[in-house]
Design an enzyme around this catalytic site. Sequence first.
Site, mmCIF file in Angstrom:
data_model
loop_
_atom_site.group_PDB
_atom_site.id
_atom_site.type_symbol
_atom_site.label_atom_id
_atom_site.label_comp_id
_atom_site.label_asym_id
_atom_site.label_seq_id
_atom_site.Cartn_x
_atom_site.Cartn_y
_atom_site.Cartn_z
ATOM 1 N N GLU A 52 0.799 -1.227 0.000
ATOM 2 C CA GLU A 52 0.000 0.000 0.000
ATOM 3 C C GLU A 52 0.831 1.276 0.000
ATOM 4 O O GLU A 52 0.853 2.043 0.965
ATOM 5 C CB GLU A 52 -0.980 0.009 1.176
ATOM 6 C CG GLU A 52 -1.951 -1.143 1.133
ATOM 7 C CD GLU A 52 -3.079 -1.018 2.155
ATOM 8 O OE1 GLU A 52 -3.067 -0.092 2.975
ATOM 9 O OE2 GLU A 52 -3.983 -1.868 2.110
ATOM 10 N N GLU A 85 -5.135 -8.724 0.495
ATOM 11 C CA GLU A 85 -5.836 -8.470 1.761
ATOM 12 C C GLU A 85 -7.309 -8.254 1.481
ATOM 13 O O GLU A 85 -7.676 -7.588 0.515
ATOM 14 C CB GLU A 85 -5.318 -7.200 2.478
ATOM 15 C CG GLU A 85 -3.934 -7.328 3.054
ATOM 16 C CD GLU A 85 -3.465 -6.052 3.764
ATOM 17 O OE1 GLU A 85 -4.297 -5.229 4.193
ATOM 18 O OE2 GLU A 85 -2.236 -5.882 3.862
HETATM 19 C C1 GBH Z 1 -4.702 -2.263 5.344
HETATM 20 O O1 GBH Z 1 -4.919 -0.923 4.986
HETATM 21 C C2 GBH Z 1 -3.307 -2.461 5.854
HETATM 22 O O2 GBH Z 1 -2.468 -3.004 4.852
HETATM 23 C C3 GBH Z 1 -3.228 -3.308 7.090
HETATM 24 O O3 GBH Z 1 -1.969 -3.171 7.661
HETATM 25 C C4 GBH Z 1 -4.339 -2.900 8.033
HETATM 26 O O4 GBH Z 1 -4.265 -3.537 9.276
HETATM 27 C C5 GBH Z 1 -5.641 -3.244 7.369
HETATM 28 O O5 GBH Z 1 -5.747 -2.609 6.138
HETATM 29 C C6 GBH Z 1 -6.876 -2.846 8.169
HETATM 30 O O6 GBH Z 1 -6.925 -1.468 8.325
HETATM 31 O O7 GBH Z 1 -8.653 6.235 9.849
HETATM 32 O O8 GBH Z 1 -10.127 7.440 8.396
HETATM 33 O O9 GBH Z 1 -7.768 7.894 8.350
HETATM 34 C C7 GBH Z 1 -6.196 -0.644 4.414
HETATM 35 C C8 GBH Z 1 -6.246 0.775 3.875
HETATM 36 C C9 GBH Z 1 -5.967 3.051 4.459
HETATM 37 C C10 GBH Z 1 -7.623 1.767 5.541
HETATM 38 C C11 GBH Z 1 -6.029 4.047 5.583
HETATM 39 C C12 GBH Z 1 -7.690 2.758 6.678
HETATM 40 C C13 GBH Z 1 -7.360 5.041 7.307
HETATM 41 C C14 GBH Z 1 -8.673 5.721 7.308
HETATM 42 N N1 GBH Z 1 -6.313 1.738 4.952
HETATM 43 N N2 GBH Z 1 -7.348 4.072 6.194
HETATM 44 S S1 GBH Z 1 -8.799 6.917 8.566
#
Ligand code: GBH
Length: 482
Positions: free
Chosen positions: A200, A388
């Site tokens: 990512e 994922e």
């Molecule tokens: C993945 O990201 C990651 O690869 C993994 O490590 C993680 O544990 C998993 O998903 C579950 O989250 O809080 O409103 O700012 C997924 C993409 C991008 C989703 C950032 C959460 C933050 C939103 N992520 N996003 S916010």
Amino acid sequence: MSVSFSRRTLARFLGASAVTAGLPRFSYGQPNRPVSPRSFPSGFLWGSATASYQVEGAFKEDGRGPSIWDTFSHTSGKTFQGETGDFADDFYHRYESDIALMKDLGLKSFRFSVSWSRVFPSGTGTPNPKGFDFYNKLVDALLASGIEPYCTLFHWDLPQPLEDKGGWQNRATSQAFGEYAGYVAKHLSDRVAHFMTTNELSTFVELGYGNGLHAPGLKLSTAGVAQAAHYAVLAHGLGVQAIRANAKTGTQVGLAENPTITCPVVENDKHIGAARLAMREENARYLTAVMEGRYTDQYLRNLGAAAPKFTDADMKAIGAPLDFIGINCYEPEYARADGSAQGYEVVKKPTSFPHMASPWLFMGPEALYWGPKLATELWKPKAIYITENGCSSDDVLTADGHCLDTDRVMYLRNYLSQLQRAIADGAPVRGYFLWSLLDNFEWADGYSKRFGIVYVDFKTQKRTPKLSAEFYKATIAKNAVA
Ligand code: GBH
């Protein structure tokens, strides 16, 4: 009344022809009622995924150096209740019993990430064989249990000494990543056949350097973020080159990216066309750059003076051909044809749009259809893995010790049904890694959000498989959505 299908019938249905025309009709007692067989191709690789900082713990052992996530999580106010990954799931010491859990579920593969700071405690220079040895042992134990290891080289835990020199704002970090990737590939590729460079790009750049919600917590200018994004995709490209130069012949190289997945608001030609355009443009500085070896004209035009500085050689490295792409898929976006010059609009979700325990995690199963489908149409990847997919639930243990996460089962069942549809339509999806095996350190959310199919009591480290683990085990056993 139960219905079963012969293997041959399913193989024919799921074969390369990739069309639903000619779909055999089965009946549940009512004549001519078509039923999806819900089956996956034989040999489909069912797995689960984790990441080093989220599960390993052992933050000071065997010469591991500090990463930006140690610094960030130990800075007050950055994570939920100041929680850190110091101990996490203690996977560093418990990997053998956790592999036994994987085996019991019937997992065919396991995606883990290597902590750069264990291998090169200062980011570059002299490697630390003692730290690296953990991955030797992990890989050997997986193979001994018949589970195929899939290795991610960077899942966000950048060595702090590299951040001190500018981190992803510095081209030297991309070069350092190449050296590190080459080292790991050289020493693991005798046993690991699949490597992903980065996890990512978009998340660690946008959240780490854009809005500051993730480590290192910076809020750069538009130009600053665009340049950091460029050095991150460049690191991927240099990583691909280094893996190819150092790994055993035949090693498969890709990345795991979470593209914005733009589903058509309605499945008709005009909105599907808009969704395809949107999927390409909305991912212009990450997946599209990687798949096409160039930034789109619209992307550069929109940035104007804030566009990143890059060379032709950079773009060539970034666009190096890949053996597969990994798609991390959680939530959908929706695109519609709006008659604009751009050709699409990404639609704002109504406030009533349902989400899982994490407020950002909107429930849109069709993302697992349109993600692989549009990626296939746009870039014709040789293979796709869903690296994922999964969700957070408000998991609780009942008095008699069960975790009945019916909402996670509902989420998985619906998403997997759409993945099955994508495969039946011809998307070359070879495997699926459920996020995640264990509840773990969920970055800025600390331990407050649980994504595992196995419940973890973080005080005792006791593992309890949830209802969703039973669902996944049944799905794997049937090779069909359970
Ligand atoms: C993945 O990201 C990651 O690869 C993994 O490590 C993680 O544990 C998993 O998903 C579950 O989250 O809080 O409103 O700012 C997924 C993409 C991008 C989703 C950032 C959460 C933050 C939103 N992520 N996003 S916010």
